[in-house]
Design an enzyme around this catalytic site. Structure first.
Site, PDB file in Angstrom:
ATOM      1  N   THR A 433       0.848  -1.195   0.000  1.00 39.29           N
ATOM      2  CA  THR A 433       0.000   0.000   0.000  1.00 39.29           C
ATOM      3  C   THR A 433       0.885   1.247   0.000  1.00 39.29           C
ATOM      4  O   THR A 433       2.099   1.154   0.221  1.00 39.29           O
ATOM      5  CB  THR A 433      -0.916   0.002   1.252  1.00 39.29           C
ATOM      6  OG1 THR A 433      -1.636  -1.214   1.259  1.00 39.29           O
ATOM      7  CG2 THR A 433      -1.847   1.154   1.320  1.00 39.29           C
ATOM      8  N   ASP A 475      -9.064  -9.385   2.748  1.00 38.52           N
ATOM      9  CA  ASP A 475      -9.236  -8.655   4.016  1.00 38.52           C
ATOM     10  C   ASP A 475     -10.523  -9.070   4.746  1.00 38.52           C
ATOM     11  O   ASP A 475     -10.727  -8.695   5.902  1.00 38.52           O
ATOM     12  CB  ASP A 475      -9.265  -7.132   3.783  1.00 38.52           C
ATOM     13  CG  ASP A 475      -7.861  -6.541   3.662  1.00 38.52           C
ATOM     14  OD1 ASP A 475      -6.886  -7.276   3.847  1.00 38.52           O
ATOM     15  OD2 ASP A 475      -7.757  -5.336   3.370  1.00 38.52           O
ATOM     16  N   GLY A 525       0.790  -0.499   5.606  1.00 41.10           N
ATOM     17  CA  GLY A 525       1.265  -1.441   6.614  1.00 41.10           C
ATOM     18  C   GLY A 525       0.209  -2.367   7.188  1.00 41.10           C
ATOM     19  O   GLY A 525       0.341  -2.800   8.333  1.00 41.10           O
ATOM     20  N   GLY A 526      -0.862  -2.675   6.420  1.00 36.97           N
ATOM     21  CA  GLY A 526      -1.881  -3.579   6.940  1.00 36.97           C
ATOM     22  C   GLY A 526      -2.430  -3.038   8.246  1.00 36.97           C
ATOM     23  O   GLY A 526      -2.584  -1.820   8.421  1.00 36.97           O
TER      24      GLY A 526
HETATM   25  N1  GLU Z   1      -5.540  -4.150   2.539  1.00 39.27           N
HETATM   26  C1  GLU Z   1      -5.081  -3.413   3.654  1.00 39.27           C
HETATM   27  C2  GLU Z   1      -6.168  -2.578   4.254  1.00 39.27           C
HETATM   28  O1  GLU Z   1      -7.057  -2.206   3.592  1.00 39.27           O
HETATM   29  C3  GLU Z   1      -3.972  -2.506   3.301  1.00 39.27           C
HETATM   30  C4  GLU Z   1      -2.776  -3.273   2.971  1.00 39.27           C
HETATM   31  C5  GLU Z   1      -1.558  -2.669   3.550  1.00 39.27           C
HETATM   32  O2  GLU Z   1      -1.524  -1.562   3.967  1.00 39.27           O
HETATM   33  O3  GLU Z   1      -0.575  -3.324   3.572  1.00 39.27           O
HETATM   34  O4  GLU Z   1      -6.130  -2.279   5.385  1.00 39.27           O
END
Ligand code: GLU
Length: 635
Positions: A433, A475, A525-526
């Site tokens: 991201t 997710d 960062g998820g």
């Molecule tokens: N898919 C994740 C989210 O929507 C973001 C992925 C990431 O930041 O690494 O929270």
């Protein structure tokens, strides 16, 4: 004519927009003022600018945003240019095959709006879509690299909406820099070189579906290296088509057909029924039906500052604000009371608050177009007091569980004795991201996190069109959690469903003092995104650091109720040992790099603008000076 001027004249010349961009613009981090002293020049004596600041993770994308600001565009126009440019120069992180969340502050109206371009589930999706024919979930590595993980992309519709409502330029104008970078190429960075070597691009050698991306990034089987020229004519063709025909060119016609065909691909598994289940379920109608949404931000106060952040379907804003409010009763800035930056008490309180908030997040948060997210209850003062009372600054809770915020909703839900089923699902959000923040000369602000989920998304690139498809649907809960039984209740807030958006952690955030926006920030960062934003916000407010210092400070992160925290080098080793003594697992294996925060700051008079880039990635800040930059701020 230098390269940047070339970009300018190519897309804008016909429209008579004249501008020039400095031949070599240094990438500088402008040290913003600490919030407590905002209004002064910075502690280091570096004045800000007034013409606009762009903070992104990639220098070429920052320059694209700057070029648009310089051409007279506003922050929304520049954001579109940056997002498209990042698709070209940071293709592993975001792009037209994905989606994201943008918060816009409109200076004239003094209004904050949210554009949700999160990917949606196809109409044929359901809560069991990630289960194999035996009812067991497909492993993450399989479902995240197969069509079943692909959500209907939202970025292009989201930018169309933002530009139509609040921009001043067309797709044709803002796409100029990105098309130029794709057509003429750019030099591969060290970070991109490393990402190209990642195993995510290794899926099934010889399978043509996965060769498309490898042909671009590992031509002839040889991974591109730093300083190689990367030219992407197929991606340029996609961007040209959007520039010429608008968003419909992406959501209907040959690009849409190619997306649908590409997401029918899946990893090879032995059972033919399972093979069929791994194929994506998107059809042309899903693409033509996709709509971006305008939402209201979530808002909460922290030590006299107003935190304005991302609402559901992101869990980001609610969780950031919940953590901060759980912490607020502790004197975090007070070294004499045993707090202060990096002290045992401060870090313990942070981790304990994160555990409590992430426990609630796991049960209650999801797409509130589909489920009732008790947003008011989660941030209600009485509920926060109840939860915060569980934090002992000198001890670690043995077991943290979610509570029930519904009785604290305005509607006064009658809870009786509802027992919650603990979700406890492992968190499998990716770690990629991108986040960028922009302020323009009028004071309009954009803070925008954009993603294709994992690095390289599914690894499935649309043949002929040069962009990667996301794996955002991973997710969702991989196994449905909904349970209506009052003794074991679970709302299934993040179970998959047709048209639903998966829960996100993305947390583009604004910090206000009174009515004045002072800071815009966010991070990739998820689920650690939430904690990166929390750490930096506390660095600014509790530890009174300037913008760049707050970004640079080491971070700590815990993303589940009872799992292990991760932490960054830079904390006192004795403190880490003491925290381990309390029971936190801060072993060296938990040492990591957390997030990449790009931030812009504005002084309290609303005049001087600053930016901070995160050295954890490349971090790039571009700024525009105005002729009166050297004048007094009283003018
Ligand atoms: N898919 C994740 C989210 O929507 C973001 C992925 C990431 O930041 O690494 O929270």
């Amino acid at each position: 004519m230098n390269k940047q001027e070339n970009i300018a004249s190519r897309r804008h010349g016909a429209r008579g927009i004249l501008y020039t961009v400095a031949a070599a613009v240094a990438t500088v981090a402008l040290l913003g003022p600490a919030l407590a002293t905002a209004g002064d020049k910075t502690s280091l004596g570096i004045p800000g600018v007034r013409g606009g600041v762009v903070a992104t993770s990639e220098p070429a994308a920052a320059r694209a945003g700057r070029a648009i600001l310089e051409a007279g565009g506003n922050a929304i126009d520049a954001a579109a240019a940056v997002a498209f440019a990042l698709n070209v120069v940071e293709p592993q992180s975001s792009g037209v095959g994905g989606g994201g969340f943008m918060i816009i502050y409109l200076a004239k109206q003094k209004e904050t709006v949210v554009v949700d371009s999160r990917e949606r589930t196809p109409a044929a999706g359901d809560a069991n879509m990630f289960l194999d024919s035996n009812g067991d979930p497909f492993g993450f590595s399989i479902r995240s690299t197969s069509g079943i993980g692909v959500g209907v992309p939202g970025m292009v519709r989201g930018l169309e909406l933002a530009l139509d409502r609040w921009g001043t330029m067309s797709f044709d104008e803002v796409l100029g820099p990105a098309i130029d970078l794709a057509e003429k190429g750019f030099r591969v960075s060290k970070r991109l070189e490393e990402s190209i070597l990642s195993s995510r691009l290794d899926s099934e050698p010889g399978n043509p579906a996965y060769e498309v991306a490898r042909d671009v990034f590992r031509p002839g089987g040889v991974p591109l290296q730093q300083n190689d020229l990367l030219v992407q004519p197929e991606l340029a063709a996609t961007l040209e088509k959007i520039a010429d025909e608008g968003a419909d060119a992406f959501y209907t016609g040959p690009i849409a057909t190619a997306i649908v065909e590409t997401q029918k691909n899946a990893r090879t598994v032995a059972d033919p029924n399972d093979q069929a289940r791994l194929r994506g379920r998107m059809v042309l109608q899903d693409l033509s039906d996709y709509e971006a949404a305008i939402r209201d931000p979530v808002v909460g106060d922290y030590r006299g500052f107003r935190i304005v952040s991302m609402p559901p379907p992101s869990s980001g804003g609610l969780t950031v604000i919940q953590i901060l409010k759980l912490i607020e009763r502790f004197p975090i800035g007070d070294e004499e009371a045993g707090y202060g930056f990096g002290s045992k008490r401060t870090l313990n309180v942070m981790m304990e608050a994160m555990r409590l908030a992430f426990a609630d997040r796991a049960v209650w948060m999801g797409d509130d177009d589909f489920v009732d997210v008790p947003s008011e209850g989660l941030l209600d003062d009485d509920y926060i007091a109840l939860r915060s009372a569980l934090i002992d600054p000198d001890a670690r809770q043995n077991n943290v569980e979610a509570d029930d915020p519904r009785p604290f909703e305005m509607a006064q839900f009658d809870a009786d004795e509802v027992q919650l089923a603990m979700a406890g699902l492992p968190d499998e959000e990716g770690l990629n991201t991108t986040h960028f923040s922009i302020v323009d000369r009028e004071g309009n602000i954009v803070t925008y996190t954009n993603t294709i989920e994992s690095a390289w998304g599914t690894g499935l690139m649309v043949p002929g069109w040069g962009f990667l498809l996301n794996n955002e649907l991973t997710d969702f809960n991989r196994v449905p959690t909904f349970n209506p039984d009052p003794d074991n209740f679970n709302p299934g807030a993040n179970d998959a469903a047709a048209f639903k958006r998966p829960r996100s952690s993305m947390s583009p955030t604004l910090i206000f003092k009174g009515k004045k926006p002072l800071v815009a920030l966010g991070s990739p960062g998820g689920s650690t995104i939430i904690n990166s934003v929390t750490n930096v916000t506390m660095g600014l407010i509790d530890h009174v650091r300037n913008a760049q210092e707050a970004v640079d400070l080491p971070r700590i992160s815990q993303t589940s109720a009872n799992g292990s925290p991760s932490w960054e080098a830079g904390f006192d080793e004795d403190v880490i040992d003491e925290l381990e003594g309390l029971g936190h697992n801060l072993s060296d294996s938990r040492l990591s790099v957390i997030g990449s925060v790009q931030l812009v700051a504005i002084d309290r008079k609303g005049k001087r603008q600053y930016g901070a880039g995160d050295r954890r990635r490349i971090g790039a800040v571009e700024s525009l000076r105005r002729s009166n930059d050297n004048d007094d701020d009283e003018d």
